[in-house]
Design a protein around this motif. Structure first.
Motif, PDB file in Angstrom:
ATOM      1  N   ILE A  99      -1.399  19.914 -12.709  1.00  0.00           N
ATOM      2  CA  ILE A  99      -1.085  18.960 -13.713  1.00  0.00           C
ATOM      3  C   ILE A  99      -1.559  19.498 -15.136  1.00  0.00           C
ATOM      4  N   GLU A 100      -0.900  18.969 -16.004  1.00  0.00           N
ATOM      5  CA  GLU A 100      -1.165  19.629 -17.499  1.00  0.00           C
ATOM      6  C   GLU A 100      -1.887  18.549 -17.904  1.00  0.00           C
ATOM      7  N   ALA A 101      -2.345  19.058 -19.001  1.00  0.00           N
ATOM      8  CA  ALA A 101      -3.531  18.185 -19.869  1.00  0.00           C
ATOM      9  C   ALA A 101      -2.562  17.062 -20.558  1.00  0.00           C
ATOM     10  N   GLY A 102      -2.973  15.846 -20.493  1.00  0.00           N
ATOM     11  CA  GLY A 102      -2.112  15.031 -21.201  1.00  0.00           C
ATOM     12  C   GLY A 102      -1.089  14.087 -20.136  1.00  0.00           C
ATOM     13  N   GLU A 103      -0.938  14.812 -19.046  1.00  0.00           N
ATOM     14  CA  GLU A 103      -0.231  14.108 -18.204  1.00  0.00           C
ATOM     15  C   GLU A 103      -0.987  13.080 -17.246  1.00  0.00           C
ATOM     16  N   GLU A 104      -0.214  11.895 -16.937  1.00  0.00           N
ATOM     17  CA  GLU A 104      -0.790  10.685 -16.305  1.00  0.00           C
ATOM     18  C   GLU A 104      -0.882  11.110 -14.906  1.00  0.00           C
ATOM     19  N   ILE A 105      -2.124  10.730 -14.377  1.00  0.00           N
ATOM     20  CA  ILE A 105      -2.420  11.039 -12.820  1.00  0.00           C
ATOM     21  C   ILE A 105      -1.872   9.684 -12.172  1.00  0.00           C
ATOM     22  N   VAL A 106      -1.075  10.030 -11.181  1.00  0.00           N
ATOM     23  CA  VAL A 106      -0.581   9.164 -10.329  1.00  0.00           C
ATOM     24  C   VAL A 106      -0.550   9.337  -9.039  1.00  0.00           C
ATOM     25  N   TRP A 107      -0.772   8.142  -7.962  1.00  0.00           N
ATOM     26  CA  TRP A 107      -0.684   8.439  -6.571  1.00  0.00           C
ATOM     27  C   TRP A 107       0.071   7.414  -5.853  1.00  0.00           C
ATOM     28  N   ASP A 108       0.330   7.539  -4.594  1.00  0.00           N
ATOM     29  CA  ASP A 108       1.258   6.670  -3.731  1.00  0.00           C
ATOM     30  C   ASP A 108       0.537   5.679  -3.085  1.00  0.00           C
ATOM     31  N   TYR A 109       0.747   4.363  -3.627  1.00  0.00           N
ATOM     32  CA  TYR A 109      -0.296   3.455  -2.971  1.00  0.00           C
ATOM     33  C   TYR A 109      -0.119   3.275  -1.460  1.00  0.00           C
ATOM     34  N   GLU A 110       1.363   3.527  -1.099  1.00  0.00           N
ATOM     35  CA  GLU A 110       1.552   3.413   0.377  1.00  0.00           C
ATOM     36  C   GLU A 110       0.754   4.482   1.426  1.00  0.00           C
ATOM     37  N   THR A 111       0.051   5.357   0.628  1.00  0.00           N
ATOM     38  CA  THR A 111      -0.721   6.558   1.589  1.00  0.00           C
ATOM     39  C   THR A 111      -2.369   5.881   1.852  1.00  0.00           C
ATOM     40  N   THR A 112      -2.429   4.598   1.340  1.00  0.00           N
ATOM     41  CA  THR A 112      -3.656   3.941   1.757  1.00  0.00           C
ATOM     42  C   THR A 112      -3.507   2.474   2.176  1.00  0.00           C
ATOM     43  N   GLU A 113      -2.454   1.723   1.906  1.00  0.00           N
ATOM     44  CA  GLU A 113      -2.158   0.489   2.328  1.00  0.00           C
ATOM     45  C   GLU A 113      -1.271   0.247   3.332  1.00  0.00           C
ATOM     46  N   TYR A 114      -1.761  -0.016   4.465  1.00  0.00           N
ATOM     47  CA  TYR A 114      -1.055  -0.187   5.674  1.00  0.00           C
ATOM     48  C   TYR A 114       0.305  -1.299   5.373  1.00  0.00           C
ATOM     49  N   GLU A 115      -0.303  -2.535   4.923  1.00  0.00           N
ATOM     50  CA  GLU A 115       0.598  -3.559   4.765  1.00  0.00           C
ATOM     51  C   GLU A 115       0.302  -4.128   3.492  1.00  0.00           C
ATOM     52  N   PRO A 116       0.677  -3.853   2.274  1.00  0.00           N
ATOM     53  CA  PRO A 116       0.126  -4.683   1.003  1.00  0.00           C
ATOM     54  C   PRO A 116      -0.163  -6.111   0.901  1.00  0.00           C
ATOM     55  N   ILE A 117      -0.624  -6.709   0.221  1.00  0.00           N
ATOM     56  CA  ILE A 117      -0.906  -8.256   0.366  1.00  0.00           C
ATOM     57  C   ILE A 117       0.400  -8.690  -0.241  1.00  0.00           C
ATOM     58  N   ALA A 118       1.309  -8.086  -0.907  1.00  0.00           N
ATOM     59  CA  ALA A 118       2.790  -8.625  -1.154  1.00  0.00           C
ATOM     60  C   ALA A 118       3.830  -7.419  -1.416  1.00  0.00           C
ATOM     61  N   THR A 119       4.854  -7.561  -1.409  1.00  0.00           N
ATOM     62  CA  THR A 119       5.784  -6.582  -1.723  1.00  0.00           C
ATOM     63  C   THR A 119       6.076  -6.264  -3.013  1.00  0.00           C
ATOM     64  N   PHE A 120       5.656  -5.517  -3.701  1.00  0.00           N
ATOM     65  CA  PHE A 120       6.075  -5.252  -5.144  1.00  0.00           C
ATOM     66  C   PHE A 120       6.987  -4.405  -5.145  1.00  0.00           C
ATOM     67  N   ARG A 121       7.834  -4.972  -6.615  1.00  0.00           N
ATOM     68  CA  ARG A 121       8.631  -3.976  -7.190  1.00  0.00           C
ATOM     69  C   ARG A 121       8.182  -2.972  -7.872  1.00  0.00           C
ATOM     70  N   CYS A 122       8.578  -1.556  -7.263  1.00  0.00           N
ATOM     71  CA  CYS A 122       8.079  -0.424  -8.134  1.00  0.00           C
ATOM     72  C   CYS A 122       8.528  -0.294  -9.540  1.00  0.00           C
ATOM     73  N   LEU A 123       7.740  -0.048 -10.222  1.00  0.00           N
ATOM     74  CA  LEU A 123       7.708   0.292 -11.727  1.00  0.00           C
ATOM     75  C   LEU A 123       7.622   1.914 -12.004  1.00  0.00           C
ATOM     76  N   CYS A 124       7.465   2.812 -11.132  1.00  0.00           N
ATOM     77  CA  CYS A 124       7.213   4.008 -11.574  1.00  0.00           C
ATOM     78  C   CYS A 124       8.331   4.700 -12.410  1.00  0.00           C
ATOM     79  N   GLY A 125       9.280   4.503 -12.294  1.00  0.00           N
ATOM     80  CA  GLY A 125      10.394   5.147 -13.094  1.00  0.00           C
ATOM     81  C   GLY A 125      10.755   6.328 -12.547  1.00  0.00           C
ATOM     82  N   SER A 126      10.269   6.805 -11.495  1.00  0.00           N
ATOM     83  CA  SER A 126      10.596   8.271 -10.976  1.00  0.00           C
ATOM     84  C   SER A 126      11.969   8.500 -10.210  1.00  0.00           C
ATOM     85  N   LEU A 127      12.686   9.499 -10.495  1.00  0.00           N
ATOM     86  CA  LEU A 127      13.822   9.912  -9.849  1.00  0.00           C
ATOM     87  C   LEU A 127      14.148   9.377  -8.660  1.00  0.00           C
ATOM     88  N   SER A 128      12.766   9.668  -7.772  1.00  0.00           N
ATOM     89  CA  SER A 128      12.690   9.463  -6.452  1.00  0.00           C
ATOM     90  C   SER A 128      12.229   7.853  -5.886  1.00  0.00           C
TER      91      SER A 128
END
Length: 160
Positions: A99-128
Motif C-alpha cells: 500500500i502506497e502512502a496516500g492510498e485509501e485503506i479499504v476492506w471487504d465488509y462481507e468478511t465480517t458481516e454474515y448477513e448485513p442489517i440491509a442490502t446495500f448498493r456498493c459504491l466502491c467503484g472498483s473494476l471488480s
C-alpha cells in the motif's frame, strides 16, 4: 494500565490519517505498508445490544463499535486490507498487497458481516465491484477463496 493507555503508549494507527472523501470520511496511509503488515488496529469500544449501520460483527450474536480510525475504514470489493481478530476485541486490518502512502485503506465488509442489517448498493467503484453488499452467508466460498485467513474468526469455523 487500561487498554486505551496501552494503545496510546504503543502509538498504534500512527501511520494513517482520516480524510474527507466523496463517500464520507475514510482512512489513508501516511507511509508505505508492505504486504502482511498491520495497517490499522481496530479496538473494541463497546458491544451493542442490536446491530447498527456502523457496528461490526464479531460473532453470530455479537456486534461491536470500533474506535477511530477503524470505524471509518471504507468498503471495497477489491480491498487492500483483510481482517484478523486481535487482542483488543476488534480487528486488525492487514495489507493484502503493498500500500502506497496516500492510498485509501479499504476492506471487504462481507468478511465480517454474515448477513448485513440491509442490502446495500456498493459504491466502491472498483473494476471488480459486486454491485451489492450481501454478506458472507451469500458469498461464503468466494470470500474464503479470495481472503483465506483474512476473514472474521467466527466465519472460519462454522456456517450458520
Amino acid at each position: 494500565m487500561n487498554t486505551a493507555e496501552s494503545i496510546s503508549d504503543a502509538k498504534l494507527n500512527s501511520h494513517v490519517t482520516i480524510q474527507q472523501t466523496a463517500k464520507g470520511r475514510g482512512v489513508f496511509a501516511t507511509k508505505k505498508f508492505a504486504k502482511g503488515e498491520t495497517v490499522v488496529v481496530g479496538i473494541l469500544i463497546e458491544a451493542v445490544p442490536e446491530r447498527t449501520i456502523s457496528s461490526v460483527q464479531m460473532d453470530f450474536n455479537l456486534h461491536i463499535n470500533l474506535d477511530e480510525p477503524a470505524i471509518v475504514t471504507n468498503h471495497s470489493c477489491d480491498p487492500n486490507t483483510g481482517v484478523r481478530n486481535n487482542q483488543f476485541g476488534g480487528y486488525d486490518f492487514v495489507a493484502l498487497s503493498d500500500i502506497e502512502a496516500g492510498e485509501e485503506i479499504v476492506w471487504d465488509y462481507e468478511t465480517t458481516e454474515y448477513e448485513p442489517i440491509a442490502t446495500f448498493r456498493c459504491l466502491c467503484g472498483s473494476l471488480s465491484c459486486r454491485g451489492k453488499i450481501l454478506g458472507f452467508k451469500f458469498r461464503e466460498q468466494i470470500l474464503r477463496d479470495t481472503y483465506g485467513q483474512y476473514i472474521a474468526d467466527y466465519l472460519k469455523t462454522q456456517s450458520k
